[in-house]
Design a protein around this motif. Structure first.
Motif, PDB file in Angstrom:
ATOM      1  N   LEU A   1       0.837  -1.198   0.000  1.00 31.61           N
ATOM      2  CA  LEU A   1       0.000   0.000   0.000  1.00 31.61           C
ATOM      3  C   LEU A   1       0.876   1.254   0.000  1.00 31.61           C
ATOM      4  CD1 LEU A   1      -2.714  -1.091   2.588  1.00 31.61           C
ATOM      5  CD2 LEU A   1      -3.162  -0.513   0.198  1.00 31.61           C
ATOM      6  N   GLN A   2       1.915   1.236   0.828  1.00 33.20           N
ATOM      7  CA  GLN A   2       2.820   2.383   0.903  1.00 33.20           C
ATOM      8  C   GLN A   2       3.585   2.579  -0.397  1.00 33.20           C
ATOM      9  OE1 GLN A   2       5.031   1.112   4.287  1.00 33.20           O
ATOM     10  NE2 GLN A   2       3.328   1.419   5.706  1.00 33.20           N
ATOM     11  N   GLN A   3       4.027   1.478  -1.007  1.00 30.28           N
ATOM     12  CA  GLN A   3       4.761   1.583  -2.275  1.00 30.28           C
ATOM     13  C   GLN A   3       3.874   2.165  -3.366  1.00 30.28           C
ATOM     14  OE1 GLN A   3       5.874  -2.535  -2.644  1.00 30.28           O
ATOM     15  NE2 GLN A   3       7.962  -2.174  -1.895  1.00 30.28           N
ATOM     16  N   LYS A   4       2.628   1.719  -3.418  1.00 24.82           N
ATOM     17  CA  LYS A   4       1.707   2.224  -4.446  1.00 24.82           C
ATOM     18  C   LYS A   4       1.441   3.712  -4.243  1.00 24.82           C
ATOM     19  CE  LYS A   4      -0.025  -1.639  -6.637  1.00 24.82           C
ATOM     20  NZ  LYS A   4      -0.453  -1.809  -8.030  1.00 24.82           N
ATOM     21  N   ALA A   5       1.204   4.112  -2.982  1.00 28.46           N
ATOM     22  CA  ALA A   5       0.949   5.522  -2.705  1.00 28.46           C
ATOM     23  C   ALA A   5       2.165   6.377  -3.041  1.00 28.46           C
ATOM     24  CB  ALA A   5       0.562   5.700  -1.236  1.00 28.46           C
ATOM     25  N   ALA A   6       3.359   5.826  -2.785  1.00 28.97           N
ATOM     26  CA  ALA A   6       4.596   6.579  -3.063  1.00 28.97           C
ATOM     27  C   ALA A   6       4.759   6.859  -4.544  1.00 28.97           C
ATOM     28  CB  ALA A   6       5.798   5.798  -2.524  1.00 28.97           C
ATOM     29  N   LYS A   7       4.237   5.984  -5.387  1.00 32.21           N
ATOM     30  CA  LYS A   7       4.399   6.160  -6.832  1.00 32.21           C
ATOM     31  C   LYS A   7       3.669   7.396  -7.353  1.00 32.21           C
ATOM     32  CE  LYS A   7       5.336   1.347  -7.977  1.00 32.21           C
ATOM     33  NZ  LYS A   7       4.854   0.110  -8.636  1.00 32.21           N
ATOM     34  N   VAL A   8       2.674   7.889  -6.605  1.00 31.38           N
ATOM     35  CA  VAL A   8       1.998   9.128  -7.012  1.00 31.38           C
ATOM     36  C   VAL A   8       2.443  10.286  -6.123  1.00 31.38           C
ATOM     37  CG1 VAL A   8       0.026   7.918  -8.003  1.00 31.38           C
ATOM     38  CG2 VAL A   8      -0.049   8.594  -5.589  1.00 31.38           C
ATOM     39  N   GLY A   9       3.535  10.082  -5.370  1.00 27.72           N
ATOM     40  CA  GLY A   9       4.115  11.169  -4.595  1.00 27.72           C
ATOM     41  C   GLY A   9       3.671  11.275  -3.158  1.00 27.72           C
TER      42      GLY A   9
END
Length: 273
Positions: free
Chosen positions: A152-160
Protein backbone atom coordinates in the motif's frame (compact mmCIF):
# COMPACT_ATOMS: atom_id res chain seq x y z
CA UNK A 1 15.19 -39.28 -13.06
CA UNK A 2 11.70 -38.03 -12.26
CA UNK A 3 10.10 -35.13 -14.11
CA UNK A 4 6.89 -33.12 -13.79
CA UNK A 5 4.85 -35.85 -15.48
CA UNK A 6 5.76 -38.23 -12.65
CA UNK A 7 4.63 -35.71 -10.03
CA UNK A 8 1.34 -35.15 -11.86
CA UNK A 9 0.78 -38.91 -12.00
CA UNK A 10 1.51 -39.25 -8.27
CA UNK A 11 -0.96 -36.49 -7.46
CA UNK A 12 -3.61 -38.06 -9.69
CA UNK A 13 -3.15 -41.38 -7.89
CA UNK A 14 -3.41 -39.74 -4.47
CA UNK A 15 -6.70 -38.11 -5.53
CA UNK A 16 -8.09 -41.25 -7.18
CA UNK A 17 -11.36 -42.22 -5.42
CA UNK A 18 -10.50 -45.83 -6.19
CA UNK A 19 -7.49 -46.55 -3.98
CA UNK A 20 -6.22 -43.03 -3.40
CA UNK A 21 -5.20 -41.48 -0.08
CA UNK A 22 -8.16 -40.74 2.23
CA UNK A 23 -6.55 -37.54 3.54
CA UNK A 24 -5.76 -36.17 0.07
CA UNK A 25 -9.27 -37.01 -1.11
CA UNK A 26 -10.82 -35.02 1.73
CA UNK A 27 -9.01 -31.81 0.84
CA UNK A 28 -10.28 -28.82 -1.12
CA UNK A 29 -8.82 -25.44 -2.14
CA UNK A 30 -9.62 -23.85 1.22
CA UNK A 31 -8.03 -26.60 3.31
CA UNK A 32 -4.88 -26.75 1.18
CA UNK A 33 -4.35 -22.96 0.99
CA UNK A 34 -2.77 -22.70 4.50
CA UNK A 35 -0.24 -25.40 3.54
CA UNK A 36 0.60 -23.47 0.38
CA UNK A 37 1.36 -20.35 2.41
CA UNK A 38 3.35 -22.37 4.95
CA UNK A 39 5.48 -23.98 2.24
CA UNK A 40 6.26 -20.58 0.72
CA UNK A 41 7.54 -19.41 4.10
CA UNK A 42 9.64 -22.56 4.45
CA UNK A 43 11.25 -21.77 1.09
CA UNK A 44 12.06 -18.29 2.40
CA UNK A 45 13.48 -19.79 5.59
CA UNK A 46 15.79 -22.14 3.64
CA UNK A 47 17.02 -19.17 1.60
CA UNK A 48 17.59 -17.14 4.76
CA UNK A 49 19.66 -19.97 6.24
CA UNK A 50 21.60 -20.49 3.00
CA UNK A 51 20.75 -24.21 3.07
CA UNK A 52 20.67 -25.25 -0.60
CA UNK A 53 19.79 -28.89 0.09
CA UNK A 54 16.82 -27.79 2.20
CA UNK A 55 15.88 -25.19 -0.43
CA UNK A 56 15.71 -27.97 -3.03
CA UNK A 57 13.35 -29.97 -0.81
CA UNK A 58 11.21 -26.97 0.13
CA UNK A 59 10.84 -25.91 -3.50
CA UNK A 60 9.61 -29.43 -4.19
CA UNK A 61 7.05 -29.08 -1.40
CA UNK A 62 5.91 -25.75 -2.86
CA UNK A 63 5.66 -27.27 -6.33
CA UNK A 64 3.50 -30.03 -4.89
CA UNK A 65 1.08 -27.37 -3.66
CA UNK A 66 0.74 -26.00 -7.20
CA UNK A 67 0.17 -29.51 -8.54
CA UNK A 68 -2.39 -30.23 -5.80
CA UNK A 69 -4.44 -27.11 -6.59
CA UNK A 70 -4.21 -27.77 -10.32
CA UNK A 71 -5.38 -31.37 -9.86
CA UNK A 72 -8.44 -30.27 -7.87
CA UNK A 73 -9.23 -27.67 -10.53
CA UNK A 74 -8.92 -30.32 -13.24
CA UNK A 75 -11.32 -32.58 -11.35
CA UNK A 76 -13.77 -29.67 -11.20
CA UNK A 77 -13.42 -29.08 -14.95
CA UNK A 78 -11.94 -25.61 -14.46
CA UNK A 79 -8.36 -25.98 -15.72
CA UNK A 80 -5.39 -28.35 -15.59
CA UNK A 81 -1.69 -28.03 -14.74
CA UNK A 82 -0.83 -27.41 -18.39
CA UNK A 83 -3.14 -24.41 -18.39
CA UNK A 84 -1.33 -23.02 -15.34
CA UNK A 85 2.01 -23.36 -17.14
CA UNK A 86 0.62 -21.82 -20.32
CA UNK A 87 -0.85 -18.89 -18.40
CA UNK A 88 2.38 -18.02 -16.61
CA UNK A 89 4.46 -18.42 -19.79
CA UNK A 90 2.10 -16.06 -21.63
CA UNK A 91 2.16 -13.58 -18.75
CA UNK A 92 5.96 -13.51 -18.48
CA UNK A 93 6.38 -12.93 -22.22
CA UNK A 94 3.65 -10.28 -22.24
CA UNK A 95 5.13 -8.42 -19.27
CA UNK A 96 8.69 -8.43 -20.65
CA UNK A 97 8.32 -6.83 -24.09
CA UNK A 98 11.85 -5.40 -23.77
CA UNK A 99 13.12 -9.00 -23.83
CA UNK A 100 10.69 -10.88 -26.06
CA UNK A 101 9.56 -8.13 -28.45
CA UNK A 102 12.69 -6.22 -29.31
CA UNK A 103 12.10 -2.63 -30.34
CA UNK A 104 8.63 -2.34 -28.77
CA UNK A 105 9.79 -1.15 -25.34
CA UNK A 106 12.97 0.12 -23.73
CA UNK A 107 14.08 -0.88 -20.24
CA UNK A 108 17.63 0.14 -19.44
CA UNK A 109 17.39 -0.59 -15.71
CA UNK A 110 15.21 -2.37 -13.15
CA UNK A 111 13.25 0.81 -12.38
CA UNK A 112 12.15 1.03 -16.02
CA UNK A 113 11.21 -2.66 -15.97
CA UNK A 114 8.97 -2.09 -12.95
CA UNK A 115 7.30 0.90 -14.63
CA UNK A 116 6.53 -1.22 -17.69
CA UNK A 117 5.34 -4.06 -15.45
CA UNK A 118 2.89 -1.80 -13.58
CA UNK A 119 1.55 -0.28 -16.79
CA UNK A 120 0.99 -3.71 -18.32
CA UNK A 121 -0.74 -4.95 -15.16
CA UNK A 122 -3.09 -1.93 -15.24
CA UNK A 123 -3.91 -2.68 -18.87
CA UNK A 124 -4.57 -6.33 -18.01
CA UNK A 125 -6.96 -5.37 -15.21
CA UNK A 126 -8.79 -2.98 -17.52
CA UNK A 127 -9.08 -5.71 -20.17
CA UNK A 128 -10.72 -7.93 -17.54
CA UNK A 129 -13.32 -5.26 -16.92
CA UNK A 130 -12.01 -4.14 -13.53
CA UNK A 131 -13.20 -0.62 -12.76
CA UNK A 132 -11.00 0.19 -9.75
CA UNK A 133 -8.78 3.02 -11.00
CA UNK A 134 -7.21 3.82 -7.62
CA UNK A 135 -3.43 3.91 -7.35
CA UNK A 136 -3.92 1.21 -4.71
CA UNK A 137 -5.74 -1.19 -7.05
CA UNK A 138 -4.49 -4.72 -7.52
CA UNK A 139 -3.11 -5.42 -4.03
CA UNK A 140 -4.19 -8.90 -2.96
CA UNK A 141 -6.35 -9.16 0.16
CA UNK A 142 -4.81 -12.50 1.04
CA UNK A 143 -1.32 -11.16 1.67
CA UNK A 144 0.11 -11.15 5.20
CA UNK A 145 -0.92 -7.78 6.58
CA UNK A 146 2.69 -6.55 7.07
CA UNK A 147 3.36 -7.27 3.40
CA UNK A 148 0.12 -5.62 2.34
CA UNK A 149 1.07 -2.54 4.39
CA UNK A 150 4.33 -2.21 2.47
CA UNK A 151 2.60 -2.65 -0.88
CA UNK A 152 0.00 0.00 0.00
CA UNK A 153 2.82 2.38 0.90
CA UNK A 154 4.76 1.58 -2.27
CA UNK A 155 1.71 2.22 -4.45
CA UNK A 156 0.95 5.52 -2.70
CA UNK A 157 4.60 6.58 -3.06
CA UNK A 158 4.40 6.16 -6.83
CA UNK A 159 2.00 9.13 -7.01
CA UNK A 160 4.11 11.17 -4.60
CA UNK A 161 2.30 10.44 -1.32
CA UNK A 162 5.37 9.56 0.74
CA UNK A 163 7.71 10.94 3.36
CA UNK A 164 10.82 12.48 1.76
CA UNK A 165 13.23 10.68 4.12
CA UNK A 166 13.30 8.37 7.16
CA UNK A 167 13.49 11.30 9.63
CA UNK A 168 9.79 12.30 9.52
CA UNK A 169 8.83 8.60 9.64
CA UNK A 170 10.77 8.30 12.91
CA UNK A 171 8.99 11.40 14.20
CA UNK A 172 5.66 9.84 13.26
CA UNK A 173 6.64 6.62 15.05
CA UNK A 174 7.31 8.53 18.27
CA UNK A 175 3.95 10.28 17.89
CA UNK A 176 2.13 6.98 17.44
CA UNK A 177 3.91 5.41 20.44
CA UNK A 178 2.76 8.34 22.60
CA UNK A 179 -0.80 7.67 21.44
CA UNK A 180 -0.43 3.99 22.34
CA UNK A 181 0.74 4.98 25.84
CA UNK A 182 -2.35 7.13 26.25
CA UNK A 183 -4.65 4.28 25.24
CA UNK A 184 -2.86 1.84 27.58
CA UNK A 185 -3.55 4.32 30.39
CA UNK A 186 -7.21 4.49 29.37
CA UNK A 187 -7.53 0.68 29.40
CA UNK A 188 -5.75 0.46 32.77
CA UNK A 189 -8.18 3.01 34.21
CA UNK A 190 -11.19 0.99 33.05
CA UNK A 191 -10.34 -2.56 31.87
CA UNK A 192 -13.96 -3.14 30.94
CA UNK A 193 -14.11 -0.21 28.51
CA UNK A 194 -14.52 -1.95 25.14
CA UNK A 195 -14.15 1.33 23.25
CA UNK A 196 -10.79 1.99 24.92
CA UNK A 197 -9.53 -1.48 24.00
CA UNK A 198 -10.68 -0.91 20.42
CA UNK A 199 -8.76 2.40 20.31
CA UNK A 200 -5.69 0.64 21.74
CA UNK A 201 -5.82 -1.96 18.95
CA UNK A 202 -6.21 0.83 16.41
CA UNK A 203 -3.20 2.73 17.75
CA UNK A 204 -1.05 -0.40 17.91
CA UNK A 205 -1.96 -0.97 14.26
CA UNK A 206 -0.76 2.54 13.47
CA UNK A 207 2.59 1.82 15.15
CA UNK A 208 3.04 -1.38 13.14
CA UNK A 209 2.08 0.42 9.92
CA UNK A 210 4.64 3.15 10.56
CA UNK A 211 7.28 0.52 11.41
CA UNK A 212 6.61 -1.12 8.05
CA UNK A 213 6.99 2.28 6.39
CA UNK A 214 10.27 2.87 8.22
CA UNK A 215 11.59 -0.49 7.01
CA UNK A 216 10.58 0.44 3.46
CA UNK A 217 12.52 3.71 3.69
CA UNK A 218 15.51 1.76 5.00
CA UNK A 219 15.16 -0.65 2.06
CA UNK A 220 14.79 -3.47 4.58
CA UNK A 221 12.37 -6.32 3.96
CA UNK A 222 9.94 -6.36 6.90
CA UNK A 223 9.55 -10.14 6.78
CA UNK A 224 13.30 -10.71 6.76
CA UNK A 225 13.83 -8.24 9.60
CA UNK A 226 11.15 -9.87 11.74
CA UNK A 227 12.41 -13.34 10.86
CA UNK A 228 15.90 -12.33 12.03
CA UNK A 229 14.46 -10.86 15.24
CA UNK A 230 12.53 -14.08 15.88
CA UNK A 231 15.64 -16.18 15.27
CA UNK A 232 17.69 -13.96 17.58
CA UNK A 233 15.10 -14.19 20.36
CA UNK A 234 14.82 -17.96 20.01
CA UNK A 235 18.59 -18.40 19.96
CA UNK A 236 19.11 -16.29 23.09
CA UNK A 237 16.15 -17.76 24.96
CA UNK A 238 17.41 -21.30 24.34
CA UNK A 239 20.82 -20.18 25.61
CA UNK A 240 19.13 -18.80 28.73
CA UNK A 241 17.42 -22.15 29.29
CA UNK A 242 20.74 -23.96 28.98
CA UNK A 243 22.40 -21.58 31.47
CA UNK A 244 19.55 -21.86 33.95
CA UNK A 245 19.30 -25.65 33.74
CA UNK A 246 21.96 -26.11 36.46
CA UNK A 247 19.98 -23.75 38.71
CA UNK A 248 16.68 -25.58 38.33
CA UNK A 249 15.49 -23.93 35.11
CA UNK A 250 13.85 -20.61 34.29
CA UNK A 251 10.33 -21.42 35.44
CA UNK A 252 9.48 -19.91 38.79
CA UNK A 253 12.38 -17.48 38.86
CA UNK A 254 11.54 -13.75 39.14
CA UNK A 255 11.89 -11.60 36.05
CA UNK A 256 15.04 -9.84 37.26
CA UNK A 257 16.77 -13.20 37.72
CA UNK A 258 15.65 -14.35 34.28
CA UNK A 259 16.84 -11.07 32.79
CA UNK A 260 20.34 -11.72 34.13
CA UNK A 261 20.42 -14.94 32.10
CA UNK A 262 19.30 -12.91 29.07
CA UNK A 263 22.19 -10.48 29.53
CA UNK A 264 24.60 -13.40 29.84
CA UNK A 265 23.22 -14.93 26.64
CA UNK A 266 23.69 -11.64 24.77
CA UNK A 267 27.25 -11.24 26.05
CA UNK A 268 28.05 -14.84 25.11
CA UNK A 269 26.92 -14.11 21.53
CA UNK A 270 29.11 -11.01 21.33
CA UNK A 271 32.13 -12.95 22.58
CA UNK A 272 31.82 -15.55 19.82
CA UNK A 273 34.39 -15.14 17.00
Amino acid sequence: MSDIADLLAIMAKLRDPDGGCPWDLEQDFATIAPYTIEEAYEVADAIDRGDMADLRDELGDLLLQVVFHARMAEEAGAFAFGDVVAAICDKMVRRHPHVFAAGTADADDSAAVLRHWDAIKRAERAAKGETDTSALAGIARGLPEWQRAVKLQQKAAKVGFDWPSPAPVLDKLHEEIDEVRAEFDAVAADPGDAAARDRLEDELGDVLFVCANLARHARVDVGNALRRANAKFERRFRAMEAMAAADGGLAGKPLDAQDRYWVRAKLAERDKP
